[in-house]
Design an enzyme around this catalytic site. Structure first.
Site, mmCIF file in Angstrom:
data_model
loop_
_atom_site.group_PDB
_atom_site.id
_atom_site.type_symbol
_atom_site.label_atom_id
_atom_site.label_comp_id
_atom_site.label_asym_id
_atom_site.label_seq_id
_atom_site.Cartn_x
_atom_site.Cartn_y
_atom_site.Cartn_z
ATOM 1 C CG HIS A 1 41.542 25.652 35.317
ATOM 2 N ND1 HIS A 1 41.608 26.896 35.869
ATOM 3 C CD2 HIS A 1 42.297 25.704 34.190
ATOM 4 C CE1 HIS A 1 42.356 27.680 35.112
ATOM 5 N NE2 HIS A 1 42.771 26.982 34.080
ATOM 6 C CE1 TYR B 1 38.082 30.549 42.777
ATOM 7 C CE2 TYR B 1 36.501 32.165 43.553
ATOM 8 C CZ TYR B 1 36.868 31.196 42.653
ATOM 9 O OH TYR B 1 36.023 30.886 41.601
ATOM 10 N N PRO C 1 28.806 36.559 42.425
ATOM 11 C CG PRO C 1 30.312 38.174 41.669
ATOM 12 C CD PRO C 1 29.043 38.020 42.447
ATOM 13 C CE LYS D 1 28.708 26.134 41.722
ATOM 14 N NZ LYS D 1 29.420 25.305 40.772
ATOM 15 C CE1 TYR E 1 35.250 27.744 42.224
ATOM 16 C CE2 TYR E 1 35.548 26.272 40.356
ATOM 17 C CZ TYR E 1 35.696 27.521 40.928
ATOM 18 O OH TYR E 1 36.268 28.545 40.208
HETATM 19 C C1 DHB Z 1 35.273 34.129 37.203
HETATM 20 C C2 DHB Z 1 34.295 34.719 37.930
HETATM 21 C C3 DHB Z 1 33.954 34.183 39.144
HETATM 22 O O1 DHB Z 1 32.974 34.729 39.853
HETATM 23 C C4 DHB Z 1 34.578 33.076 39.650
HETATM 24 O O2 DHB Z 1 34.228 32.601 40.852
HETATM 25 C C5 DHB Z 1 35.550 32.494 38.922
HETATM 26 C C6 DHB Z 1 35.901 33.031 37.692
HETATM 27 C C7 DHB Z 1 35.676 34.700 35.900
HETATM 28 O O3 DHB Z 1 35.113 35.712 35.483
HETATM 29 O O4 DHB Z 1 36.556 34.137 35.257
#
Ligand code: DHB
Length: 393
Positions: free
Chosen positions: A72, A201, A293, A297, A385
């Site tokens: 990506h 997001y 999450p 990271k 990121y």
């Molecule tokens: C996923 C989880 C995340 O916390 C994130 O920021 C991006 C992707 C995932 O589980 O795919």
């Protein structure tokens, strides 16, 4: 039993460390309290940074990743009914991320270790680490109904936030910095092609939502929910309706629905324990630090810790110098705190805090507007990121 490095825990940190050490000719034993099927089924995030992919490739563990992962080049942020794409390569000098589930990384590393005939014991429950401040630390554990002892030169705790390793550091010598968030995530897996090419997001007055994916046929989605939410209270219909509302955007975009195959609730926490070392005991991954999450990271930090540690252990074996081992905690903590800040920033910018005022919501919107209008602000997000390069030895 005796080994050079005793590793507690077979999540990504423990397994990648074992692979790195094996390739460096350093023997190690991995003890995992759960059974293999449980470890391979645990659903976690699915975004790998360049440095994590580089580490997996360097130890010959990226064959399936290179064949199956989705690469990506950006993410979309949504708020106030509009979307804005953050393009990673143009903002970071070419960096990108790989979408490949953590659970697949774990399966690949377990298969390699077992194929090597290297020691990895499932159902081995550690109850104590003793003598971490001596030359011969000992791990006591139960396996197949028997009490056993693993005598080591070094012990590495990769046993997560609730593991025993952190507690083996005397309470007077460690300090934990922590923040618990007033919301959780309801995560689902669905047998439906993703409704987007890149992750979305979304900030919404009803709470955060994230559209991620696992494969071209499997979607992974998350909804912000109150702490203490029971997934049983969320019917499939209610989940899809809520996702629809939170992802709503001006224009023709539509969310595809499909059968939901898994539902679970994840609490959100930030936590760092310092230092990440006590004598010959080292902490890595979630045993030392937790991130919420948002931003994915956790696995990447765990991988960075063990790359630094494996290098330090190899340096010690080759030269006799403990310099890099002595620097381990400080080296890792610099990266850890950067990721802590980024994860906190993503979380607090995108979620609806039930105790917030309208003032704070306006600040969130202002920050999102700024990312959309300033390449500098967007680059700050993109650099964090996609992840920092690993420190050089
Ligand atoms: C996923 C989880 C995340 O916390 C994130 O920021 C991006 C992707 C995932 O589980 O795919």
């Amino acid at each position: 039993m005796r080994t050079t490095v005793g590793i507690i825990g077979s999540g990504p940190a423990g397994l990648l460390l074992a692979r790195l050490l094996h390739r460096a000719g350093i023997d190690c034993v991995v003890l995992e309290s759960r059974e293999r099927a449980h470890v391979e089924r645990r659903q976690r995030a699915g975004i790998l940074e360049q440095a994590t992919v580089d580490a997996l490739r360097a130890v010959g563990a990226a064959q399936r990743l290179d064949a199956e992962a989705l690469v990506h080049d950006g993410i979309e942020l949504r708020w106030n009914g509009r979307g804005h794409r953050v393009d990673f390569p143009s903002l970071t000098g070419g960096r990108r991320v790989w979408v490949y589930a953590q659970t697949e990384v774990v399966k690949d590393l377990i298969a390699l270790r077992l194929a090597d005939g290297a020691p990895l014991f499932f159902g081995a429950r550690v109850h104590a680490v003793e003598g971490a401040d001596t030359d011969r630390p000992v791990v006591r554990y139960t396996h197949e109904g028997k009490e056993k002892t693993l005598t080591c030169d070094y012990v590495v705790g990769c046993d997560g936030f609730h593991g025993v390793a952190r507690d083996a550091v005397p309470a007077t010598l460690r300090r934990t910095f922590e923040r618990v968030y007033p919301y959780s995530w309801l995560g689902i897996l669905a047998d439906v092609p993703p409704s987007c090419d890149e992750l979305i997001y979304a900030h919404s007055p009803r709470g955060f939502a994230l559209h991620s994916m696992r494969t071209p046929h499997v979607s992974r989605l998350y909804l912000q929910v109150p702490n203490g939410t029971d997934p049983a209270d969320w019917s499939d219909r209610r989940i899809w309706d809520e996702l629809d509302t939170r992802f709503a955007v001006d224009g023709a975009w539509r969310l595809r629905r499909g059968p939901i195959t898994a539902k679970s609730v994840l609490p959100m926490r930030s936590s760092v324990t310092e230092p990440m070392r006590y004598g010959r005991l080292f902490l890595a991954g979630d045993a030392a630090h937790i991130v919420p999450p948002t931003g994915a990271k956790g696995l990447n930090l765990a991988a960075a810790d063990v790359v630094v540690l494996a290098r330090a252990l190899a340096h010690r074996a080759e030269t006799g110098s403990a310099d890099l081992l002595d620097a381990y905690s400080d080296t890792c903590l610099r990266r850890v705190w950067r990721a802590e800040h980024f994860s906190y920033f993503m979380t607090t910018t995108l979620h609806t805090d039930p105790g917030r005022s309208d003032f704070e919501t306006r600040l969130q919107i202002s920050q999102l507007d700024r990312i959309a209008s300033s390449p500098h602000a967007a680059a700050e997000l993109a650099e964090n990121y996609t992840g920092l390069p690993l420190p050089h030895a």
